[in-house]
Write an enzyme that holds these catalytic residues in place. Structure first.
Site, mmCIF file in Angstrom:
data_model
loop_
_atom_site.group_PDB
_atom_site.id
_atom_site.type_symbol
_atom_site.label_atom_id
_atom_site.label_comp_id
_atom_site.label_asym_id
_atom_site.label_seq_id
_atom_site.Cartn_x
_atom_site.Cartn_y
_atom_site.Cartn_z
ATOM 1 N N TRP A 61 81.047 67.677 57.284
ATOM 2 C CA TRP A 61 81.992 66.639 56.829
ATOM 3 C C TRP A 61 81.509 65.288 57.268
ATOM 4 C CZ3 TRP A 61 85.101 62.992 59.348
ATOM 5 C CH2 TRP A 61 85.946 62.279 58.470
ATOM 6 N N ARG A 94 73.478 54.211 66.682
ATOM 7 C CA ARG A 94 74.921 53.990 66.529
ATOM 8 C C ARG A 94 75.733 54.481 67.722
ATOM 9 N NH1 ARG A 94 78.156 52.182 63.325
ATOM 10 N NH2 ARG A 94 79.201 54.003 62.442
ATOM 11 N N GLU A 121 73.636 55.378 56.704
ATOM 12 C CA GLU A 121 74.006 55.956 58.004
ATOM 13 C C GLU A 121 74.224 57.456 57.907
ATOM 14 O OE1 GLU A 121 77.644 54.185 59.203
ATOM 15 O OE2 GLU A 121 78.158 55.850 60.505
ATOM 16 N N HIS A 152 77.388 60.072 55.895
ATOM 17 C CA HIS A 152 78.268 60.957 56.696
ATOM 18 C C HIS A 152 77.763 62.394 56.758
ATOM 19 C CE1 HIS A 152 82.130 61.736 58.712
ATOM 20 N NE2 HIS A 152 82.131 60.429 58.860
ATOM 21 N N GLU A 194 76.525 57.973 65.887
ATOM 22 C CA GLU A 194 77.916 57.828 66.339
ATOM 23 C C GLU A 194 78.406 59.100 67.017
ATOM 24 O OE1 GLU A 194 79.734 56.984 62.472
ATOM 25 O OE2 GLU A 194 80.947 58.764 62.783
ATOM 26 N N GLU A 226 80.139 47.754 64.170
ATOM 27 C CA GLU A 226 81.144 48.200 63.202
ATOM 28 C C GLU A 226 82.510 47.717 63.641
ATOM 29 O OE1 GLU A 226 81.376 52.413 62.671
ATOM 30 O OE2 GLU A 226 82.859 52.272 61.100
ATOM 31 N N TYR A 260 84.516 61.024 51.596
ATOM 32 C CA TYR A 260 84.537 60.373 52.904
ATOM 33 C C TYR A 260 84.652 58.854 52.726
ATOM 34 C CZ TYR A 260 83.448 57.648 56.728
ATOM 35 O OH TYR A 260 83.581 56.665 57.652
ATOM 36 N N ARG A 284 80.505 47.453 54.481
ATOM 37 C CA ARG A 284 80.166 48.833 54.142
ATOM 38 C C ARG A 284 80.866 49.189 52.839
ATOM 39 N NH1 ARG A 284 81.996 54.132 57.587
ATOM 40 N NH2 ARG A 284 83.816 54.025 56.212
ATOM 41 N N ASP A 337 77.647 54.747 54.414
ATOM 42 C CA ASP A 337 77.697 55.884 55.338
ATOM 43 C C ASP A 337 77.612 57.179 54.534
ATOM 44 O OD1 ASP A 337 79.916 56.664 58.169
ATOM 45 O OD2 ASP A 337 78.150 57.689 57.361
#
Ligand code: CS2
Ligand code: MG
Length: 403
Positions: free
Chosen positions: A403, A284, A237, A213, A263, A340, A160, A148, A211
């Site tokens: 975030w 995820r 992601e 995020h 996630e 991951e 991030y 990643r 990511d």
């Protein structure tokens, strides 16, 4: 019958907070489960201590499905990250016990191995593109097949996924949420350049992931996906927040870059539309936050009907107990994608001795009966809970953002 006679919650902080449930049966067999919810650890500890453990005592530890249904339907207030993390911890601990009683690693109880090992992805990050790719080169030399990439954004103080320590990333780093500033405009110019240089330097044999995020609107995510298509990312992601799963339709209309999300999901209902409308390519959801091995298998089976593969979350705030459980699931699930793998600190690994091993870009759960992980309670007691929160994000004009 393996009667549950006792259960306890262990909160420890070897560098970051972890919550672990330990269940004991009349024949002295114990099992553990991860119950860590980053920034809300004590909520899950209380849910377990005050509302779950009293209902477990006297039940048959082998009735994993019945106990899952009892805790899910019996809660009345179904779903949510706290409830489902608590149920997940019970589920992991019961699969651990069942494996130990059977004398088999849990993956054998899930249908046996479907592959020789579990491909994982490492985390290269840096303040600049060059620094990020230096770290990525190091991961490639360690044998990682998937990496990643997260780099700093010129003009933004913090971004991030970029940390001081290059081999360990922990975003929950302050006792009250840190306020960070975000600019999509500045970010959108950086990532395509990062991937262009990454392909130049790392070549095409390594999978590259990113990511986002939760930071973009659907059309911005479509733009980013299109900009990255020439560099063939394995996935981007959390391209946009997913409470409204229909948002992903617009992204899908604009790009073939594979999308991963989930996630923060805690049940199959969070991803049902994303999967059945084939709006994503990887799910995820994790063992610890989505109701344990039992529920994650349901999500994976549903995803398999639509060609969606697994890509379980595996950040530092998921303990080695969750990693061990995830690897048993990953080794067996037919529609596996990638796992991951953010390495834990040596202190954490000492608190959670485990059987899983890394080699040649893959993890393997090992052959120990059960999950192959334990918690050293004496050592855990040396690390008391320390309040820690994830940051929040605001735009440059002060507007609260994701975030
Ligand atoms: C990230 C995580 O690993 C990831 O993909 O999204 O670092 C996430 O920020 C943390 O797990 C939140 O606790
Ligand atoms: Mg993520």
């Amino acid at each position: 019958m393996s009667k549950i006679t006792a259960a306890k919650v262990i909160v420890t902080c070897p560098g970051r907070n972890f919550v672990t449930l330990k269940i004991e049966t009349a024949d002295g067999v114990t099992g553990i489960g991860d119950a860590t919810l980053n920034g809300r650890e004590l909520s899950v500890a209380s849910y377990l201590n005050d509302h779950v453990i009293p209902c477990l005592i006297g039940r048959d530890a082998h009735q994993i499905e019945d106990i899952w249904q009892y805790l899910y339907k019996g809660a009345y207030w179904r779903r949510g990250p706290v409830t489902m993390s608590a149920i997940a911890a019970v589920d992991m601990a019961l699969w651990d016990i069942k494996g130990k009683v059977a004398g088999l690693p849990v993956y054998q109880l899930l249908g046996g191995a479907s592959r020789t090992g579990v491909m994982v992805y490492g985390h290269a990050n840096g303040e600049t593109i060059e620094e990020t790719l230096d770290v990525a080169q190091h991961y490639k030399e360690q044998g990682y097949k998937a990496i990643r990439l997260q780099s700093g954004v010129p003009g933004l103080k913090a971004t991030y996924g970029v940390s001081k320590d290059k081999m360990f990333y922990e975003p929950a780093d302050s006792d009250l949420p840190k306020e960070t500033i975000w600019s999509t405009h500045k970010y959108m110019r950086t990532v395509p350049e990062l991937f262009a240089q990454a392909r130049e330097r790392l070549g095409w044999d390594v999978h590259l992931l990113h990511d986002v995020h939760h930071r973009l609107t659907p059309i911005e995510a479509g733009r980013l996906g299109k900009d990255l298509e020439p560099y063939r990312p394995f996935w981007i992601e959390d391209a946009t927040p997913a409470e409204n799963q229909a948002r992903f339709r617009l992204i899908r209309q604009h790009t073939t870059t594979p999308l991963a999300v989930g996630e923060v999901f805690n049940s199959i209902w969070d991803c049902k539309q994303l999967i059945e409308e084939q709006l994503i390519d990887y799910i995820r959801a994790t063992v610890v936050h989505a109701g344990g091995i039992t529920h994650l298998r349901r999500i994976a089976s549903f995803a398999d009907l639509y060609g969606v593969r697994t890509g379980c979350h595996g950040a530092t705030d998921l303990s080695p107990a969750c990693m061990a459980a995830a690897l048993h699931f990953d080794l067996s699930v037919p529609n596996f994608g990638v796992q991951e793998y953010m390495r834990h600190t040596p202190e954490t690994d000492a608190v959670f001795p485990h059987a899983y091993t890394f080699s040649d870009g893959e993890l393997h759960p090992g052959e120990a009966p059960g999950l192959g992980v334990d918690i050293d309670e004496e050592l855990a007691a040396k690390y008391p809970y320390k309040p820690a929160y994830l940051p929040v994000a605001r735009l440059e004009d002060g507007t609260m953002h994701d975030w």
